[in-house]
Each structure stands twice: as C-alpha cells, then as structure tokens.
Scaffold this motif. Structure first.
Motif, PDB file in Angstrom:
ATOM      1  N   GLY A 127      -7.563  -9.377 -11.634  1.00  0.00           N
ATOM      2  CA  GLY A 127      -8.427  -8.198 -11.583  1.00  0.00           C
ATOM      3  C   GLY A 127      -8.186  -7.309 -10.378  1.00  0.00           C
ATOM      4  O   GLY A 127      -9.132  -6.815  -9.786  1.00  0.00           O
ATOM      5  N   LEU A 128      -6.913  -7.091 -10.035  1.00  0.00           N
ATOM      6  CA  LEU A 128      -6.601  -6.262  -8.867  1.00  0.00           C
ATOM      7  C   LEU A 128      -6.275  -4.832  -9.273  1.00  0.00           C
ATOM      8  O   LEU A 128      -5.608  -4.597 -10.283  1.00  0.00           O
ATOM      9  N   SER A 129      -6.717  -3.893  -8.471  1.00  0.00           N
ATOM     10  CA  SER A 129      -6.277  -2.517  -8.666  1.00  0.00           C
ATOM     11  C   SER A 129      -5.139  -2.189  -7.718  1.00  0.00           C
ATOM     12  O   SER A 129      -4.435  -1.199  -7.893  1.00  0.00           O
ATOM     13  N   SER A 130      -4.941  -3.030  -6.725  1.00  0.00           N
ATOM     14  CA  SER A 130      -3.859  -2.810  -5.755  1.00  0.00           C
ATOM     15  C   SER A 130      -3.554  -4.134  -5.066  1.00  0.00           C
ATOM     16  O   SER A 130      -4.444  -4.958  -4.848  1.00  0.00           O
ATOM     17  N   LEU A 131      -2.291  -4.321  -4.746  1.00  0.00           N
ATOM     18  CA  LEU A 131      -1.881  -5.538  -4.038  1.00  0.00           C
ATOM     19  C   LEU A 131      -0.907  -5.145  -2.938  1.00  0.00           C
ATOM     20  O   LEU A 131       0.035  -4.383  -3.180  1.00  0.00           O
ATOM     21  N   SER A 132      -1.130  -5.645  -1.758  1.00  0.00           N
ATOM     22  CA  SER A 132      -0.230  -5.368  -0.640  1.00  0.00           C
ATOM     23  C   SER A 132       0.287  -6.671  -0.066  1.00  0.00           C
ATOM     24  O   SER A 132      -0.494  -7.491   0.434  1.00  0.00           O
ATOM     25  N   LEU A 133       1.596  -6.887  -0.161  1.00  0.00           N
ATOM     26  CA  LEU A 133       2.224  -8.029   0.507  1.00  0.00           C
ATOM     27  C   LEU A 133       2.649  -7.508   1.871  1.00  0.00           C
ATOM     28  O   LEU A 133       3.650  -6.798   1.992  1.00  0.00           O
ATOM     29  N   THR A 158      -1.708   2.482 -15.267  1.00  0.00           N
ATOM     30  CA  THR A 158      -0.286   2.436 -14.903  1.00  0.00           C
ATOM     31  C   THR A 158      -0.152   1.896 -13.483  1.00  0.00           C
ATOM     32  O   THR A 158      -0.891   2.306 -12.592  1.00  0.00           O
ATOM     33  N   ARG A 162       5.389   0.616  -4.233  1.00  0.00           N
ATOM     34  CA  ARG A 162       5.785   1.426  -3.075  1.00  0.00           C
ATOM     35  C   ARG A 162       6.162   0.496  -1.939  1.00  0.00           C
ATOM     36  O   ARG A 162       5.703  -0.649  -1.878  1.00  0.00           O
ATOM     37  N   ASN A 165       3.638   1.330   1.535  1.00  0.00           N
ATOM     38  CA  ASN A 165       2.644   2.215   0.910  1.00  0.00           C
ATOM     39  C   ASN A 165       2.998   3.687   1.113  1.00  0.00           C
ATOM     40  O   ASN A 165       2.113   4.543   1.215  1.00  0.00           O
ATOM     41  N   ASP A 274       3.894  -2.816  -1.871  1.00  0.00           N
ATOM     42  CA  ASP A 274       2.579  -2.513  -2.411  1.00  0.00           C
ATOM     43  C   ASP A 274       2.656  -2.247  -3.905  1.00  0.00           C
ATOM     44  O   ASP A 274       3.424  -1.400  -4.355  1.00  0.00           O
ATOM     45  N   ARG A 277      -1.902   1.206  -8.227  1.00  0.00           N
ATOM     46  CA  ARG A 277      -2.299   1.834  -9.491  1.00  0.00           C
ATOM     47  C   ARG A 277      -2.111   3.336  -9.337  1.00  0.00           C
ATOM     48  O   ARG A 277      -2.653   3.946  -8.421  1.00  0.00           O
ATOM     49  N   ILE A 278      -1.315   3.901 -10.237  1.00  0.00           N
ATOM     50  CA  ILE A 278      -1.064   5.340 -10.139  1.00  0.00           C
ATOM     51  C   ILE A 278      -1.656   6.091 -11.330  1.00  0.00           C
ATOM     52  O   ILE A 278      -1.481   7.299 -11.447  1.00  0.00           O
TER      53      ILE A 278
END
Lengths: 298, 66
Positions: A127-133, A158, A162, A165, A274, A277-278
C-alpha cells in the motif's frame, strides 16, 4: 734403515722378521705411533654415520651449488620464492581467504576481490504511494534493482523511478524499444522527468500503469530489472539499462514490455532510488512471495 | 499518500505522508503523463484512420514498411 737391514741379515735372533717386513718401515723418519695418533679420527672428522658440519665443501657429482636455508620456512604454510636471481626469500603464509598475486614482480598474498553481488535491501511493498531506497553507499561498482509481483490498488495509477528523487526537466534520456499488445512494436527516445519507455505510439512505466492485477499470475504484474553503472561517480552521467513489463488494464489494454537504455544526466552520485507515483491516487503492493531488491555489484 | 523511506545502510525505515513539494511534483507528473496519454491516443486514432483510408490492415502496413 741400514742397521735394520743388517739385523735382518743376521738371521738368528730376528729370524721371525723378514727383510720384506723390515722394508715396510723403510723411510720412517719419526715415531710411528705418534704419526698414527695424528691420523686417528677426532671429534671434527667426517664419518658415515656421525653428524658433522661441513664448511666450504664442494660436491662435484652431483653438483649442489647452494642449498636453500630451511630457516626460510619458519612458519607452517611459508613459501620460498626468488626475490632476485639466485636469491631465495621467504613468503610468509597469508591470512585466511587471501590469494596469491603478483605485485612489483614478486609474489604476495592479497585479499581476494569478491566480484559478486551483495543484497543491499529487500522490501515487500504494501500500500505504498512512494518508496525511497535511501542512503545508498558508494562502495559498489554498479547497482541492480529487481522487482516483480507489483500490482496497484486501482487501474488509474502510474508509477515510475527517479534517482535522488530528481524531477528536473529532461533529467532522464530514455531510449526504448517497446511492445504493446500482440502486434505493436516501436522504438523511440524521449527526455523526461522520470524513467519511461516511450515508443512511437505508447508509453510504458517501470512500476506499471493501470496494473490492478492481484492475481497470482506474475506476468500481469509489474516486473523488471535495472542495472545502473558507475552510480557513485561524481564526474560522469549515469548509464542505466532496464527491462520491464506488465499487463495494462485501462486505455489500450494488453501486455506492455520495454527494453531500454538511458542516462540520468547528472554527475551526482546516486544515493537514493525512488519509486514515485506520477499519476492517479492509488498505491502499489508486492504480491505474496514477491519483493523489490537492490543489489550492489563489486 | 504514504511514502516509505528505507535507509539501506542501517535498515531503518520511516513512513510518512508526502510533503507539499512532493505533492506539487505529483500534480506536475500527473499532467505530464495525461498529456502523453492524449498524444498516444491521438496517434492511435490517426493511425487507425489512415489504415481505413488506405483500406489495409496494420499487418499489411507493416509488410509494406518491412
């Protein structure tokens, strides 16, 4: 020995001693016993079974020019090598897992280069809208991102990728060969603010578009891999190669696949990858037994 | 609107709401891909119209171009 000869010729009291026997001592000029004593073995004489030290002796057949000193192997595992012509030297045993190499023309022990892949991070999205490693160390040569089993909470969202980011205009050069449905194949290039496979007729996104496919059939969910070369450089743009695909449920429906190469036109070291969601308002999730993995290549 | 941030060196994770800058960027991105979709749709329509006008199928068009 004239007198001795005379005695031999006397032939009476010395009859048991022949002239031949007397002749044996002919030429003796000093005490025979003294001479014998002088020839007797001493503590320094070489014997067949004794232990002696030879100094400056040459063995001519077979020839032994210079015998290697066993003090060169003082420790278990030591090796002997030539530090110069005809010059034996000791190479002490290395540490565990070290390998023999050559440096400056002589052998030495060195730590073996690993040359493999290290799992840096594994994430199971839910349920993520964004993930940053984030906080990616610059200790590897390349990064490899692998993902599979990614599906969305709806069919109107979609997701792309990036680096750091960065959403600067035209930051990413995307040169792609795309396929959609069963008959369409296109290639095209586009600069964009994210990574995208943009053929002549359709666009395809790394983490999918309209992928509300929560079935266990993995090919319908977003999957792919990406290799990022020289990611830690602070003087070069970053090349990446990626393949990804999924089944798109909205608009022009069907399987969408991309094979592409690209560059992030930035010389900064990549310290985060990153997933963003775009489009839309949905989230992404990994299916059971699927994940997003980041590897470092040594 | 949650964003998961993973420090891959320490394994520390932090989940937070998108900040204003990130939300603003999402709006820009949304407009960007909407434009792409419109352009792609327009291309698909134009392509279909051209095929109809020529009276050939997409496969036949491919053959002509091969």
């Amino acid at each position: 020995m004239t007198k001795a000869r005379d005695l031999a010729n006397a032939g009476t009291a010395l009859g048991a001693v022949s002239a031949t026997e007397l002749a044996f001592v002919d030429g003796v000029t000093s005490a025979i016993q003294t001479q014998i004593d002088a020839k007797a073995p001493s503590s320094t004489a070489v014997t067949l079974t004794g232990t002696q030290t030879l100094t400056n002796k040459t063995l001519t057949s077979p020839v032994i020019a210079s015998v290697v000193n066993n003090t060169l192997t003082s420790t278990t595992g030591d090796m002997i090598y030539a530090s110069a012509a005809n010059t034996p030297a000791r190479l002490g045993i290395g540490s565990s897992a070290q390998v023999l190499t050559v440096a400056g023309g002589i052998p030495s022990w060195a730590t073996a280069s690993s040359g493999g892949m290290t799992l840096i991070s594994e994430t199971v999205a839910s349920g993520l809208s964004s993930l940053s490693l984030s906080s990616i160390a610059g200790t590897f040569k390349q990064l490899v991102l692998i993902w599979c089993g990614v599906y969305h909470s709806d069919n109107s969202s979609t997701f792309s990728i990036r680096f750091n980011n960065d959403s600067t205009a035209s930051a990413y050069c995307n040169n792609a060969m795309t396929g959609s449905g069963s008959t369409n194949f296109n290639s095209g290039a586009i600069d964009d603010t994210f990574i995208v496979g943009n053929g002549a007729s359709f666009t395809i996104y790394p983490f999918g578009q309209s992928v509300n496919n929560s079935t266990s059939y993995f090919p319908t969910m977003a999957q792919g891999f990406m290799t990022i070369d020289n990611y830690a450089s602070t003087s070069k743009v970053k090349n990446f190669q990626t393949n990804f695909g999924y089944y798109k449920n909205a608009g022009t429906t069907g399987y969408a696949n991309v094979q592409m190469i690209g560059q992030w036109k930035n010389i900064s070291a990549i310290t985060s990858i990153d997933v963003v969601r775009i489009g839309g308002s949905g989230t992404f999730t990994n299916a059971t037994d699927a994940s997003i993995r980041l590897y470092g290549v040594s | 609107m949650s964003k998961l941030i993973i420090n891959v060196q320490t394994g520390e994770t932090k989940e937070r709401e998108l900040n204003k800058a990130e939300k603003d960027q999402q709006k820009i991105d949304e407009a960007n891909i909407a434009k792409k979709e419109i352009e792609a749709e327009a291309k698909a329509i134009a392509k279909a119209a051209l095929l109809t006008q020529l009276g050939i199928t997409a496969e036949q068009a491919k053959l002509l171009l091969s």
